[in-house]
Write an enzyme that holds these catalytic residues in place. Structure first.
Site, short mmCIF file in Angstrom:
data_model
loop_
_atom_site.label_atom_id
_atom_site.label_comp_id
_atom_site.label_asym_id
_atom_site.label_seq_id
_atom_site.Cartn_x
_atom_site.Cartn_y
_atom_site.Cartn_z
N HIS A 82 58.70 13.61 27.08
CA HIS A 82 59.47 13.21 25.92
C HIS A 82 59.14 11.77 25.56
CE1 HIS A 82 62.86 13.67 23.11
NE2 HIS A 82 63.09 12.38 23.34
N ASP A 161 74.07 17.62 21.56
CA ASP A 161 73.07 16.58 21.28
C ASP A 161 72.48 16.78 19.89
OD1 ASP A 161 71.10 14.43 21.92
OD2 ASP A 161 69.73 16.10 21.63
N ARG A 168 73.89 10.30 14.40
CA ARG A 168 73.46 8.92 14.70
C ARG A 168 72.46 8.42 13.66
NH1 ARG A 168 70.59 9.77 19.89
NH2 ARG A 168 69.84 7.65 19.56
N SER A 183 70.89 11.28 25.15
CA SER A 183 70.25 12.26 24.26
C SER A 183 68.98 12.81 24.88
CB SER A 183 69.95 11.61 22.91
OG SER A 183 69.22 12.49 22.08
N LYS A 187 68.65 16.77 26.72
CA LYS A 187 67.67 17.77 26.25
C LYS A 187 66.77 18.23 27.39
CE LYS A 187 66.09 15.43 22.57
NZ LYS A 187 67.01 14.56 21.86
#
Length: 434
Positions: A82, A161, A168, A183, A187
């Protein structure tokens, strides 16, 4: 329990209990708590921060707000990757086919654009026909059959999320360590991988503007990983200039395809190889980082990585003729080159500002319901350390709206600081933490 009391408590800089956090996440997910109430709490968190215990509780509550994938069928070491986001960050599109071609199962859920940064799902959807909203069953089947699947978050995987992520973006609460860490890690936990490699971007084009903040975010995510039993490595990368040469969805897909065909920008190559070598290591495919990089380069040279990307696109409904012939992608209505007004060397680039220019052109969202324009964006012809001559092209604006084009022209050149002295090219990799 009362959401107004929870908002007031965080407003007054008090620590929320696990029960209060669980209540907020559950009731916001099912719609009992409204967007404006959630926005008030998120703003209070943004301003007043969270303790390590609060961050971990928020992460786990979001991760378990829906289903949690079990990827154990793909082996003991399933590795996920990520990025915390940046300008021109098309790494997932390049990296994941490479590691999949090297035998690492890739079961990856990605997000949409957030603030001034782009999102992998928006980029994939610029490929005609590519379906990012497949079922979990199809997602698992694709990984089983071809070793890779890239999809968006489904409604039942970390749905809390997904809602908070979009919220956000619309209330200027993006660049915050507790919110980013929870967040990202929620995930990853929901997605089922037991090993995680994180690209933590640092600089004016990232949410973390300085190395100290990036290290703090990395430490937070590594600690969450330990508590959740997920081995986590963070690679700190430079986002003081855009990554690669393209910003915008179709433009970044084109760059990614060219990279998989062997034509890769040096900064992109450095990031891809660093992240990938650690993914291979965590997956048990080789402990020597430099050897792993050589395996990846060979995978590109032999065409295996490119073929894996074609296989991915075709399996998820995409029209591979666009990948095989990049000229099929439709250009924006206006393609405008911006020329340098002086000689010298590029000293610095305002990456975030370029990201916002691209966003304003339509490549990103200002409101969460905004529709992405896949064709628009920017091409960056000069990077930090490059020599520039007066009249040379600094970059190219791709626009579909004349007024937006004019705004972009007005702002583009100001993003580049050009000086008389020679400037050293910056390193793409700033550190490794685990």
């Amino acid at each position: 329990m009362n959401i107004l009391e929870i908002i007031a408590k965080k407003r007054d800089k008090k620590e929320l209990t696990k029960e209060e956090i669980d209540y907020f996440v559950k009731e916001y997910t099912n719609g009992t708590i409204t967007d404006y109430q959630a926005a008030a709490l998120i703003m209070a968190i943004y301003i007043n921060g969270m303790t390590t215990e609060e961050i971990t509780n928020l992460t786990l509550a979001m991760a378990y707000s829906g289903d949690v994938l079990d990827l154990s069928k793909f082996g003991e070491n399933v590795v996920d990757k990520h990025s915390t986001g940046g300008i021109g960050d098309k790494i997932t599109l390049i990296l994941m086919p490479i590691v999949a071609a090297l035998g690492v199962p890739v079961a990856k859920m990605s997000g949409r654009g957030l603030g001034f940064t782009g999102g992998t799902i928006d980029k994939l959807e610029s490929i005609p026909g590519y379906n990012t909203q497949i079922s979990v069953e199809e997602f698992m089947h694709n990984v089983d059959e071809i070793g890779i699947s890239l999809m968006g978050q489904t409604l039942n995987l970390a749905p809390a999320d997904k809602k908070l992520y979009a919220l956000r973006d619309t209330i200027s609460c993006v660049d915050n360590i507790p919110l980013i860490a929870s967040s990202v890690m929620s995930k990853k936990i929901a997605a089922g991988a037991n090993k995680i490699v994180l690209e933590v971007t640092v600089g004016n084009g990232a949410f973390m503007k300085d190395i100290e903040s990036a290290k703090k975010l990395s430490e937070t995510m590594i600690n969450i990983g330990k508590l959740a039993g997920k081995e986590t490595v963070c690679i700190l990368t430079n986002m003081d200039e855009p990554l690669g040469y393209s910003i915008g969805n179709t433009l970044e897909v084109i760059e990614a395809v060219e990279a998989l065909q062997g034509d890769m920008e040096e900064d992109v190559k450095a990031v891809v190889l660093e992240l990938g070598s650690y993914m291979l290591k965590l997956a048990g495919k080789g402990d020597n980082i430099e050897d792993n990089k050589l395996k990846m380069l060979e995978c590109i040279d032999t065409g295996k990585a490119y073929m894996k990307f074609l296989e991915l696109v075709e399996t998820q409904g995409g029209d591979v003729s666009y990948i095989n012939d990049l000229s099929k992608f439709e250009n924006a209505k206006f393609v405008y080159p911006v020329l340098s007004k002086k000689d010298g060397y590029v000293k610095s680039i305002e990456s975030e500002r370029l990201g916002k220019i691209s966003c304003n052109l339509g490549a990103g969202r200002i409101k969460k319901e905004d529709i992405i324009d896949n064709q628009v964006g920017l091409i960056i012809n000069k990077k930090v350390g490059d020599k520039v001559e007066k009249g040379e092209i600094l970059g190219i604006i791709h626009a579909n709206d004349k007024e937006k084009l004019n705004d972009a022209i007005e702002n583009f050149e100001d993003c580049f600081e050009i000086c008389a002295e020679c400037v050293e090219k910056p390193s793409a990799i700033l550190g490794i933490m685990y």
